[in-house]
Design an enzyme around this catalytic site. Structure first.
Site, PDB file in Angstrom:
ATOM      1  N   HIS A 129      17.522  -8.459 -56.739  1.00 52.79           N
ATOM      2  CA  HIS A 129      17.150  -9.742 -57.358  1.00 52.79           C
ATOM      3  C   HIS A 129      18.082 -10.856 -56.857  1.00 52.79           C
ATOM      4  CE1 HIS A 129      15.862  -7.092 -60.994  1.00 52.79           C
ATOM      5  NE2 HIS A 129      14.754  -7.506 -60.419  1.00 52.79           N
ATOM      6  N   SER A 152      15.691  -1.808 -60.672  1.00 53.60           N
ATOM      7  CA  SER A 152      16.322  -1.751 -61.997  1.00 53.60           C
ATOM      8  C   SER A 152      16.256  -0.334 -62.547  1.00 53.60           C
ATOM      9  CB  SER A 152      15.630  -2.718 -62.967  1.00 53.60           C
ATOM     10  OG  SER A 152      15.847  -4.047 -62.572  1.00 53.60           O
ATOM     11  N   ARG A 158       9.594  -5.386 -51.545  1.00 50.22           N
ATOM     12  CA  ARG A 158      10.447  -4.356 -50.956  1.00 50.22           C
ATOM     13  C   ARG A 158       9.694  -3.456 -49.995  1.00 50.22           C
ATOM     14  NH1 ARG A 158      12.434  -2.428 -56.713  1.00 50.22           N
ATOM     15  NH2 ARG A 158      10.449  -3.429 -57.128  1.00 50.22           N
ATOM     16  N   LYS A 185       6.427  -3.388 -74.091  1.00 53.64           N
ATOM     17  CA  LYS A 185       7.293  -2.722 -73.116  1.00 53.64           C
ATOM     18  C   LYS A 185       8.598  -2.330 -73.783  1.00 53.64           C
ATOM     19  CE  LYS A 185       7.425  -3.814 -68.236  1.00 53.64           C
ATOM     20  NZ  LYS A 185       7.581  -4.824 -67.186  1.00 53.64           N
TER      21      LYS A 185
HETATM   22  P1  ADP Z   1       8.868  -6.729 -63.112  1.00 51.44           P
HETATM   23  O1  ADP Z   1       8.906  -5.849 -64.332  1.00 51.44           O
HETATM   24  O2  ADP Z   1       8.136  -8.011 -63.318  1.00 51.44           O
HETATM   25  O3  ADP Z   1       8.481  -6.042 -61.836  1.00 51.44           O
HETATM   26  P2  ADP Z   1      11.549  -6.735 -62.038  1.00 51.44           P
HETATM   27  O4  ADP Z   1      12.761  -7.275 -62.708  1.00 51.44           O
HETATM   28  O5  ADP Z   1      11.518  -5.267 -61.747  1.00 51.44           O
HETATM   29  O6  ADP Z   1      10.368  -7.184 -62.966  1.00 51.44           O
HETATM   30  O7  ADP Z   1      11.286  -7.493 -60.673  1.00 51.44           O
HETATM   31  C1  ADP Z   1      11.212  -8.887 -60.580  1.00 51.44           C
HETATM   32  C2  ADP Z   1      10.977  -9.301 -59.138  1.00 51.44           C
HETATM   33  O8  ADP Z   1      12.070  -8.897 -58.327  1.00 51.44           O
HETATM   34  C3  ADP Z   1       9.742  -8.677 -58.477  1.00 51.44           C
HETATM   35  O9  ADP Z   1       9.190  -9.619 -57.578  1.00 51.44           O
HETATM   36  C4  ADP Z   1      10.296  -7.532 -57.702  1.00 51.44           C
HETATM   37  O10 ADP Z   1       9.469  -7.199 -56.579  1.00 51.44           O
HETATM   38  C5  ADP Z   1      11.605  -8.130 -57.242  1.00 51.44           C
HETATM   39  N1  ADP Z   1      12.591  -7.112 -56.938  1.00 51.44           N
HETATM   40  C6  ADP Z   1      13.010  -6.105 -57.714  1.00 51.44           C
HETATM   41  N2  ADP Z   1      13.938  -5.345 -57.095  1.00 51.44           N
HETATM   42  C7  ADP Z   1      14.109  -5.906 -55.866  1.00 51.44           C
HETATM   43  C8  ADP Z   1      14.893  -5.582 -54.714  1.00 51.44           C
HETATM   44  N3  ADP Z   1      15.697  -4.515 -54.667  1.00 51.44           N
HETATM   45  N4  ADP Z   1      14.804  -6.388 -53.650  1.00 51.44           N
HETATM   46  C9  ADP Z   1      13.983  -7.446 -53.669  1.00 51.44           C
HETATM   47  N5  ADP Z   1      13.197  -7.793 -54.698  1.00 51.44           N
HETATM   48  C10 ADP Z   1      13.248  -7.037 -55.783  1.00 51.44           C
END
Ligand code: ADP
Length: 155
Positions: free
Chosen positions: A19, A130, A92, A43
């Site tokens: 992120h 995450s 990703r 959720k």
């Molecule tokens: P959601 O539950 O909406 O997917 P996340 O917090 O998992 O929420 O992800 C938010 C955004 O960050 C999404 O666009 C996801 O693709 C991106 N994202 C998550 N992990 C990574 C990573 N390692 N590298 C790049 N983008 C990421």
């Protein structure tokens, strides 16, 4: 010219280096980025909303062009409320692409004035999610290489 405002929506349960990479690289593109932390009653999260917000606020405390807010409901409605013209998302891998494509096309159908902008994650962070951070943390592993510096999940 009106300022270019992007909303970066997500669960951030918790914020990861992936992120952080996307947000840092988007800063030169936009005037302002609103990190929008979703809270969805359906959720279940490992970290509660206050904790997820506080971790992100701490990481970006020196960056005045980034703000952190919680939201619920449709992302496009939140963008409208905030005057944001862009939704920022990270990609990703092909699985992310398929999933994000459906969300972006739905959002476009709901509101044609808001564009989704994707950034490809840096290769060195592409394996981070995450859920991996939660697994490492749950089992007492050292998660510090997976999250931005200063993130302490125990505090
Ligand atoms: P959601 O539950 O909406 O997917 P996340 O917090 O998992 O929420 O992800 C938010 C955004 O960050 C999404 O666009 C996801 O693709 C991106 N994202 C998550 N992990 C990574 C990573 N390692 N590298 C790049 N983008 C990421």
């Amino acid at each position: 010219m009106s300022s270019r405002i992007a909303v970066f929506p997500g669960s951030f349960d918790p914020i990861t280096k992936g992120h952080f990479d996307i947000i840092s690289r988007a800063l030169p593109i936009f005037d302002k980025i609103i990190i929008a932390v979703g809270h969805n009653a359906a959720k279940s999260y490992m970290f509660d909303l206050e904790k997820r917000l506080a971790l992100i606020q701490h990481v970006f405390s020196d960056e005045p062009r980034i703000s952190v807010e919680s939201y619920h409901g449709l992302t496009v409605d939140f963008c409208e409320q905030k005057g944001a013209q862009f939704i920022l998302r990270g990609l990703r891998n092909p699985a992310d692409f398929e999933f994000e494509k459906a969300i972006a096309q739905t959002n476009r159908q709901l509101n044609t004035s808001i564009e989704t902008v994707f950034l490809l994650t840096a290769a060195r962070y592409a394996y981070i999610s995450s859920s991996i951070v939660r697994d490492v943390y749950r089992h007492g592993g050292d998660y510090r290489d997976l999250v931005p510096s200063g993130v302490d999940l125990d505090k």
